[in-house]
Write an enzyme that holds these catalytic residues in place. Structure first.
Site, mmCIF file in Angstrom:
data_model
loop_
_atom_site.group_PDB
_atom_site.id
_atom_site.type_symbol
_atom_site.label_atom_id
_atom_site.label_comp_id
_atom_site.label_asym_id
_atom_site.label_seq_id
_atom_site.Cartn_x
_atom_site.Cartn_y
_atom_site.Cartn_z
ATOM 1 N N HIS A 110 0.875 -1.167 0.000
ATOM 2 C CA HIS A 110 0.000 0.000 0.000
ATOM 3 C C HIS A 110 0.918 1.224 0.000
ATOM 4 O O HIS A 110 1.695 1.412 0.937
ATOM 5 C CB HIS A 110 -0.932 -0.023 1.211
ATOM 6 C CG HIS A 110 -1.963 -1.121 1.129
ATOM 7 N ND1 HIS A 110 -2.357 -1.865 2.209
ATOM 8 C CD2 HIS A 110 -2.664 -1.578 0.061
ATOM 9 C CE1 HIS A 110 -3.276 -2.746 1.809
ATOM 10 N NE2 HIS A 110 -3.477 -2.594 0.516
ATOM 11 N N GLU A 113 1.602 3.365 3.059
ATOM 12 C CA GLU A 113 2.092 2.718 4.280
ATOM 13 C C GLU A 113 3.597 2.531 4.093
ATOM 14 O O GLU A 113 4.053 1.562 3.490
ATOM 15 C CB GLU A 113 1.340 1.401 4.491
ATOM 16 C CG GLU A 113 -0.156 1.658 4.709
ATOM 17 C CD GLU A 113 -1.011 0.398 4.665
ATOM 18 O OE1 GLU A 113 -0.471 -0.710 4.794
ATOM 19 O OE2 GLU A 113 -2.239 0.554 4.493
ATOM 20 N N HIS A 217 3.068 -3.619 6.397
ATOM 21 C CA HIS A 217 2.018 -2.597 6.241
ATOM 22 C C HIS A 217 2.048 -1.631 7.423
ATOM 23 O O HIS A 217 2.872 -1.763 8.329
ATOM 24 C CB HIS A 217 0.644 -3.266 6.156
ATOM 25 C CG HIS A 217 0.438 -4.067 4.906
ATOM 26 N ND1 HIS A 217 -0.456 -3.707 3.935
ATOM 27 C CD2 HIS A 217 1.023 -5.214 4.474
ATOM 28 C CE1 HIS A 217 -0.423 -4.584 2.947
ATOM 29 N NE2 HIS A 217 0.465 -5.519 3.255
ATOM 30 N N GLU A 307 1.779 -5.425 10.477
ATOM 31 C CA GLU A 307 1.375 -4.021 10.606
ATOM 32 C C GLU A 307 2.309 -3.416 11.640
ATOM 33 O O GLU A 307 2.332 -3.853 12.797
ATOM 34 C CB GLU A 307 -0.083 -3.938 11.093
ATOM 35 C CG GLU A 307 -1.084 -4.689 10.220
ATOM 36 C CD GLU A 307 -1.517 -3.893 8.991
ATOM 37 O OE1 GLU A 307 -1.126 -2.712 8.883
ATOM 38 O OE2 GLU A 307 -2.242 -4.456 8.147
#
Ligand code: ZN
Length: 470
Positions: A110, A113, A217, A307
């Site tokens: 992404h 990110e 991410h 994440e």
């Protein structure tokens, strides 16, 4: 007067000299600062958001500084034509060597990110500058081949705004979410057009046999593991969509969260509550066409989603602390490529064979687990005792009980090779479609249909082999 004039001239030339030396000093200082930001080993890589051009220059610089342990190549181009650079690190960076597992990290899928992209460049810096001086780094690069793709979505990155939570730059140039664009094992209608970035990853998975992977991410702090999707069959258990290797995935996610400064606490970001800092992907929220499920189902590669920052695009001043928080976790996770068992399968003539089915009792994958193009397999397993059965047409099935130790301790999985014996007669086997041994391919076209066909042909082979054995 003359003296005065001479003094004035002297003062004038003095000022010119001072101006000159000040200018020269400024140039030297600027040159030094420029070199400081790029010289890889002397001062470390500066913590900033390198744009695509700067990143490319950095990777090329690293490659020319460390030619014996790095190899730089592009796996394709983005929609806007930016190269998707992958730096390979290892004792033999240019080619696979038998017994050396392939590992990968993917960042910036992404585009907005961005912390993963920064950390992977820092990781490259860390690994290259410490090879042969740091025992952990040296053993990591001697025992595995590490592929790093710092940015899977460079177009998205270039269009991002420096904002914590908005979505500008998340998608690729065509406005597509790349983490929804892979073929999905659980969806019937999954024929959306593949994006160039996704095609590049799928082709990459066809050219290398990756064993372990993570994609990085931002927007939360948690380790998420497959499945991300479900067809609400037997894989759905207590709200989680679990793989046959659920124990291994939980161990992998835990390895990251507990080696991270905060992730294991589960409440790093405002309002979050992830017990022990990890979660099943589906349990968190379901999604179709994700990259980690694709890696696991179609490429036999265990991938989890990391994440790693509450803020998707934090201030540059926060980057050093984010690196320190993640560094031990990134290194500990890489060592997990040595879990379980590895080896080769040979036919009765001693030839290495591709697509021999490796069946571990109690772990039936959606796609049968098979040897790769080199006749090798790498099966990630936690310590314990396992029953392996190897099946290959025209040969007797071979069953072995294998005790597995914790491979990361010795930087090697347990080695178990299989030399198969030819069947005395094999009329049934020769009648099997040739595709039995070659049909299970990564990179499916009609995904669900081919998954079903692959499973059916593999199971047919299994049943016939067992009939002949008994
Ligand atoms: Zn993301």
């Amino acid at each position: 007067m003359r003296v005065t004039s001479h003094t004035a001239q002297h003062q004038h030339s003095n000022r010119r000299y001072q101006t000159f030396t000040q200018g020269a000093s400024m140039i030297v200082l600027m040159l030094y600062l420029f070199l400081w930001s790029w010289l890889p080993s002397a001062h470390g890589l500066i913590f900033k958001y390198h744009n695509s051009l700067e990143m490319e220059q950095y990777l090329k610089g690293i490659n020319s500084t460390y030619p014996s342990i790095t190899h730089l190549h592009s796996i394709g181009r983005s929609v806007e034509g930016r190269e998707l650079w992958v730096l390979i690190l290892g004792h033999h960076p240019r080619e696979h060597r038998r017994g050396i597992p392939e590992f990968k990290y993917v960042g910036n899928m992404h585009g907005n990110e961005v912390v993963g992209r920064v950390l992977l460049l820092q990781l490259i810096e860390y690994l290259t500058s410490r090879y042969l001086t740091d025992p952990l780094v040296t053993r990591l690069l001697n025992s595995s081949r590490v592929h790093i793709l710092p940015s899977m979505n460079p177009d998205g990155f270039e269009s991002s705004t420096r904002d914590c939570m908005n979505i500008v730059g998340r998608y690729n140039k065509n406005g597509v979410d790349l983490n929804r664009n892979f073929p999905d094992a659980f969806e019937v209608n999954n024929n959306q057009q593949r994006q160039k970035e996704v095609e590049a990853i799928m082709n990459w998975l066809n050219t290398e046999t990756f064993v372990l992977s993570a994609n990085l991410h931002g927007g939360a702090v948690v380790a998420s593991y497959p499945y991300d999707n479900s067809k609400r069959g037997s894989e759905l258990q207590e709200g989680m969509s679990v793989t046959p290797d659920n124990d291994v995935f939980i161990h992998l996610a835990k390895t990251y969260s507990f080696n991270h400064t905060d992730m294991y606490k589960g409440n790093t970001c405002f309002g979050s509550n992830f017990p022990n800092g990890f979660t099943n992907g589906y349990q968190w929220y379901s999604l179709a066409g994700g990259m980690q499920d694709y890696n696991y189902v179609w490429a036999q590669c265990f991938e989890i989603t990391l994440e790693i920052s509450c803020c998707k695009y934090p201030q540059e001043s926060e980057l050093p602390a984010l690196w320190e928080a993640n560094k031990p976790a990134l290194l500990a996770y890489m060592k997990q490529v040595h879990l379980g068992v590895k080896g080769v399968v040979m036919d009765s003539n001693g030839n290495l064979v591709q697509n021999a089915i490796i069946e571990v009792a109690g772990r039936s994958n959606l796609n049968p687990f098979k040897t790769d193009r080199n006749g090798e397999y790498y099966k990630l397993l936690l310590p314990g005792t396992y029953t392996f059965t190897v099946i290959y047409p025209g040969h007797k099935a071979s069953t072995e009980t294998i005790s597995v130790l914790y491979g990361p301790d010795t930087f090697s999985a347990v080695t178990q090779n299989f030399l198969l014996q030819k069947l005395d007669y094999s009329p049934l086997i020769t009648q099997l479609p040739v595709s039995t041994t070659t049909s299970v391919k990564i990179n499916p076209g009609n995904n669900s249909a081919s998954l079903l066909a692959n499973t059916v042909t593999a199971l047919t082979a299994l049943v016939i082999q067992r009939l002949l054995r008994s």
